[in-house]
Design an enzyme around this catalytic site. Structure first.
Site, PDB file in Angstrom:
ATOM      1  N   CYS A 108       0.878  -1.166   0.000  1.00 31.72           N
ATOM      2  CA  CYS A 108       0.000   0.000   0.000  1.00 31.72           C
ATOM      3  C   CYS A 108       0.915   1.214   0.000  1.00 31.72           C
ATOM      4  CB  CYS A 108      -0.864   0.026   1.255  1.00 31.72           C
ATOM      5  SG  CYS A 108      -1.962  -1.385   1.351  1.00 31.72           S
ATOM      6  N   TRP A 114      -3.717  -1.853  -1.550  1.00 31.79           N
ATOM      7  CA  TRP A 114      -3.783  -3.161  -2.199  1.00 31.79           C
ATOM      8  C   TRP A 114      -4.319  -4.094  -1.131  1.00 31.79           C
ATOM      9  CZ3 TRP A 114      -0.633  -7.924  -2.424  1.00 31.79           C
ATOM     10  CH2 TRP A 114      -0.955  -8.713  -3.518  1.00 31.79           C
ATOM     11  N   HIS A 137      10.454 -35.489 -22.220  1.00 32.92           N
ATOM     12  CA  HIS A 137      10.048 -36.269 -21.038  1.00 32.92           C
ATOM     13  C   HIS A 137       8.610 -35.988 -20.648  1.00 32.92           C
ATOM     14  CE1 HIS A 137      14.131 -37.710 -20.445  1.00 32.92           C
ATOM     15  NE2 HIS A 137      14.542 -36.483 -20.727  1.00 32.92           N
ATOM     16  N   GLU A 141      12.037 -16.584 -16.500  1.00 38.27           N
ATOM     17  CA  GLU A 141      11.748 -15.169 -16.230  1.00 38.27           C
ATOM     18  C   GLU A 141      10.942 -14.575 -17.374  1.00 38.27           C
ATOM     19  OE1 GLU A 141      11.355 -12.933 -14.333  1.00 38.27           O
ATOM     20  OE2 GLU A 141      11.560 -11.091 -15.509  1.00 38.27           O
ATOM     21  N   ASN A 192       0.322   0.536   6.248  1.00 37.01           N
ATOM     22  CA  ASN A 192       0.797  -0.437   5.261  1.00 37.01           C
ATOM     23  C   ASN A 192       1.399  -1.592   6.051  1.00 37.01           C
ATOM     24  OD1 ASN A 192       1.759  -1.777   3.028  1.00 37.01           O
ATOM     25  ND2 ASN A 192       3.667  -0.611   2.943  1.00 37.01           N
ATOM     26  N   GLY A 193       0.933  -2.828   5.779  1.00 38.03           N
ATOM     27  CA  GLY A 193       1.443  -3.997   6.497  1.00 38.03           C
ATOM     28  C   GLY A 193       0.279  -4.790   7.060  1.00 38.03           C
ATOM     29  N   ARG A 196       2.040   0.976  -6.076  1.00 39.58           N
ATOM     30  CA  ARG A 196       2.185   0.076  -4.933  1.00 39.58           C
ATOM     31  C   ARG A 196       0.897  -0.671  -4.626  1.00 39.58           C
ATOM     32  NH1 ARG A 196       6.463   0.924  -1.674  1.00 39.58           N
ATOM     33  NH2 ARG A 196       5.335   0.068   0.089  1.00 39.58           N
ATOM     34  N   GLU A 242       2.529 -12.131 -16.667  1.00 39.07           N
ATOM     35  CA  GLU A 242       2.171 -10.960 -15.845  1.00 39.07           C
ATOM     36  C   GLU A 242       1.511  -9.877 -16.672  1.00 39.07           C
ATOM     37  OE1 GLU A 242       4.998  -9.655 -12.551  1.00 39.07           O
ATOM     38  OE2 GLU A 242       6.326 -10.291 -14.157  1.00 39.07           O
ATOM     39  N   LYS A 296       3.364  -3.871  -6.915  1.00 36.57           N
ATOM     40  CA  LYS A 296       4.811  -3.752  -7.161  1.00 36.57           C
ATOM     41  C   LYS A 296       5.620  -4.424  -6.068  1.00 36.57           C
ATOM     42  CE  LYS A 296       8.489  -2.528  -9.319  1.00 36.57           C
ATOM     43  NZ  LYS A 296       8.849  -3.294 -10.544  1.00 36.57           N
ATOM     44  N   LYS A 318       7.241 -12.804 -17.306  1.00 31.85           N
ATOM     45  CA  LYS A 318       6.915 -11.501 -17.916  1.00 31.85           C
ATOM     46  C   LYS A 318       5.678 -11.617 -18.798  1.00 31.85           C
ATOM     47  CE  LYS A 318       8.813  -9.157 -15.977  1.00 31.85           C
ATOM     48  NZ  LYS A 318       9.455  -9.967 -15.006  1.00 31.85           N
TER      49      LYS A 318
HETATM   50  C1  AGP Z   1       8.299  -9.033 -11.078  1.00 30.56           C
HETATM   51  O1  AGP Z   1       7.926  -8.871 -12.476  1.00 30.56           O
HETATM   52  C2  AGP Z   1       7.180  -9.609 -10.318  1.00 30.56           C
HETATM   53  N1  AGP Z   1       6.167  -8.580 -10.264  1.00 30.56           N
HETATM   54  C3  AGP Z   1       7.475 -10.205  -8.960  1.00 30.56           C
HETATM   55  O2  AGP Z   1       7.742 -11.559  -9.199  1.00 30.56           O
HETATM   56  C4  AGP Z   1       8.665  -9.633  -8.155  1.00 30.56           C
HETATM   57  O3  AGP Z   1       9.869  -9.911  -8.814  1.00 30.56           O
HETATM   58  C5  AGP Z   1       8.682 -10.327  -6.784  1.00 30.56           C
HETATM   59  O4  AGP Z   1       7.495  -9.984  -6.127  1.00 30.56           O
HETATM   60  C6  AGP Z   1       9.905  -9.910  -5.941  1.00 30.56           C
HETATM   61  O5  AGP Z   1       9.852  -8.539  -5.711  1.00 30.56           O
HETATM   62  P1  AGP Z   1      11.161  -7.793  -5.132  1.00 30.56           P
HETATM   63  O6  AGP Z   1      12.217  -7.874  -6.202  1.00 30.56           O
HETATM   64  O7  AGP Z   1      10.730  -6.388  -4.875  1.00 30.56           O
HETATM   65  O8  AGP Z   1      11.573  -8.521  -3.889  1.00 30.56           O
END
Ligand code: AGP
Length: 606
Positions: A2, A74, A499, A476, A100-101, A27, A483, A601, A480
């Site tokens: 948040c 969030w 396999h 990775e 936040n938390g 955020r 996401e 984020k 992407k």
């Molecule tokens: C990144 O594209 C993702 N949104 C997510 O996996 C992110 O890498 C993960 O939450 C870790 O975040 P951080 O690097 O801030 O620790």
């Protein structure tokens, strides 16, 4: 996940708070609100939706007053409703809170307050703090003492800001495990979740530590310890991120800007002082066992780092995802773990750091956000200096971490005698040459990649495959794609294909292969063989090759052209071009690229 903002000013704050909300929206953006004190009372407006949408409804600019708090949410506790959005007021309206938390003991506190006659209007944990402050104030009568007593009752993670008519010119804030920074402006001060909230107004920043609290007014502030009550003298730092860096810079999305930032990102990663690389490398040598750790994208960064340690230091440094780290590993004092985290606030990674340290292990980290929790928890932190990464989907931050992990792996190799100093220097030179090559390739290839994305955006199922270091690159890149396009892309080792996964292959399934260069010998040949396995079953293949690699190009349905480049740079180049492919696929699908649905984020809760 948040975004908290609080401002004490010599002028009306509604407009500045609204700008802070917009700057922190990445955020979390389920709902937002603000509360401003004016003429003896606090006005509170909040609603669900993105900031711009809520502002249309709530007309924040109508709110008068020179001191206020704001929040973009969030959801963690309680659904996305107006009642659950922040700020939250106590029953009598004398204490208003943003948070936040997670207060892990909120249920017990809620029951205690209910037994005293308090009524709750939301499902959130945050509302508990507002009523706890009201309850304690009756007996204590002093706002600061009440605040300290209330915060000491909280368990879990929190960054809070509190507004009350009992202290009309000051805001109270405190933090534990969630970020909270103090921005020192001209006739106004900011208390926010991160620097981006106020970066356009000031770079002067005070980093707050865990179990510290702050009393801030428009012209001064006091930081104290929640434990001892003593006043703490904190350094004022100048944040190097400027307004331009934080803005979109003319690109249509932050994701595209941040992809095109990467030529500079390489240089920033290479410019990190060698003493920092050396210090982390020495920690690797100080322990018998080493691990690389992250989650999501940063787990894949850890996996790439694992391959680099094998290649340059002859070591097996297992990559472990943060969420599994505390339970999977028999943790001990004879271990060192290198953590990767863009935000420095990810809950899973914070818990992994804590687990490693509780076992007596050494901890290092590569982190992008200055003053973040993880950067303050570990023994040794390298700030990667990638600049603010605004898009929820990580690109340049992860890329920078790979380059820094590369430097660390080579330095460990040099220190343990595996890598000659001359070879380390040669490869550093290769990495230094990447910036221009990448800049040119991004510009030369983006047109083709954009057309390819348009042509394939109807495909809902992909396999992304690679071997060796190209395997985590594939993982990775698949993340992407998922996401940002919401399409299904499965990352897997190219060697897995025969396999089982090969059963899925037909003309409706597209495969993206991350292909080594011919100079990489067996790695190249075996990956090419996997491509042929797919082609033999009428699967459609997208891959990468240089213009003169006819052998490979004739096996592909679509070839993303690579420039002539040193073999070391091949995985990095393909990682970036795959980012661009995901971006253009999402662009063609008309999706919310910088704020994909359901994501935030920084995932600061468990
Ligand atoms: C990144 O594209 C993702 N949104 C997510 O996996 C992110 O890498 C993960 O939450 C870790 O975040 P951080 O690097 O801030 O620790």
């Amino acid at each position: 996940m948040c975004g908290i903002s609080a401002i004490a000013s010599h002028r009306p704050v509604a407009g500045s708070l609204l700008q802070c909300l917009k700057n922190l929206e990445y955020r979390g953006y389920d709902s937002c609100g603000m509360a401003i004190f004016d003429q003896g009372k606090i006005e509170l407006r909040k609603n669900v939706g993105h900031v711009a949408k809520v502002d249309e409804v709530e007309q924040f600019h109508e709110m008068q007053g020179q001191i206020g708090i704001a929040h973009t949410r969030w959801a963690t506790h309680g659904g996305v409703t107006q009642a659950n959005s922040h700020p939250h007021a106590s029953n009598d309206g004398t204490f208003v809170v943003v948070h936040n938390g997670i207060f892990s003991n909120y249920q017990a506190l809620r029951n205690e307050l209910k037994s005293k006659g308090f009524v709750f209007h939301s499902d959130t944990d945050t509302e508990v703090l507002a009523n706890l402050l009201q309850d304690l104030y009756v007996g204590i009568g002093d706002v600061e003492k009440t605040f300290v007593a209330a915060v000491k009752r909280l368990e879990g993670s929190y960054a809070v800001a509190v507004l009350t008519p009992y202290l009309p010119n000051q805001i109270l804030g405190a933090k534990k495990d969630s970020p909270l920074v103090l921005g020192l402006g001209d006739g106004e001060n900011y208390l926010t979740s991160d620097i981006n909230a106020y970066i356009s107004q000031t770079r002067d920043t005070v980093l707050l530590g865990d179990l510290e609290y702050v009393i801030v007014s428009k012209e001064n502030y006091q930081v104290k310890s929640l434990v001892t009550g003593e006043t703490l003298h904190k350094e004022v730092i100048q944040v190097q991120w400027d307004k331009e860096t934080a803005k979109m810079g003319g690109y249509s999305h932050f994701m595209l800007k941040e992809i095109f930032d990467q030529p500079q990102t390489v240089n920033n990663a290479l410019a990190i002082d060698d003493t920092q690389i050396q210090a982390v490398a020495e920690r690797f040598l100080s322990k018998t066992h080493n691990f690389a750790c992250g989650v999501g994208t940063t787990f894949y960064v850890a996996m790439v780092t694992s391959y680099l340690f094998k290649r340059y230091a002859g070591l097996y440094v297992p990559a472990v995802s943060s969420d599994e780290f505390p339970t999977l590993l028999p943790l001990s004092a004879d271990q060192h773990t290198l953590f990767f985290s863009q935000s420095g606030e990810t809950y899973d990674t914070r818990m992994a750091v804590r687990a490693a340290q509780n076992a007596g292990g050494a901890t290092s980290a590569v982190v992008n956000v200055v003053g973040s929790s993880i950067s303050q928890m570990v023994d040794q932190c390298i700030f990667q200096g990638s600049g603010p990464e605004i898009c929820v989907v990580s690109t340049k931050a992860a890329f920078s971490q790979v380059v820094i992990g590369w430097r660390i792996a080579m330095r460990v190799g040099r220190l343990n005698g595996t890598l000659p100093a001359a070879e380390e220097q040669r490869i550093l030179g290769v990495l230094a040459s990447f910036s221009d090559l990448l800049e040119r390739t991004l510009n030369e290839e983006s047109g083709f990649i954009r057309q390819l994305a348009k042509k394939t955006s109807h495909i809902h199922n992909w396999l992304f495959m690679g071997k060796d270091i190209y395997y985590p690159v594939a993982l990775e890149s698949a993340l992407k794609m998922k996401e940002v396009t919401y399409l299904h892309a499965e990352g897997l080792p190219a060697g897995f294909l025969k396999h089982g996964t090969l059963a899925m292959v037909d003309e409706k399934l597209y495969s993206l292969f991350f292909l080594p260069s011919p100079e990489e010998g067996e790695l190249y040949r075996s990956t090419l063989a996997a491509i042929e396995e797919v082609k033999a079953r009428n699967g459609v293949v997208v891959s990468f090759a240089t213009e003169d690699n006819h052998e490979a190009r004739e096996k592909m349905d679509y070839c993303i052209q690579l420039p002539k480049l040193p073999k070391e740079l091949n995985p990095l180049m393909q990682l970036v071009l795959a980012q661009l492919f995901s971006y253009y696929s999402a662009l063609h699908l008309g999706l919310n690229i910088d704020k994909p649905r359901n994501l935030a984020k920084s995932v600061t809760v468990g």
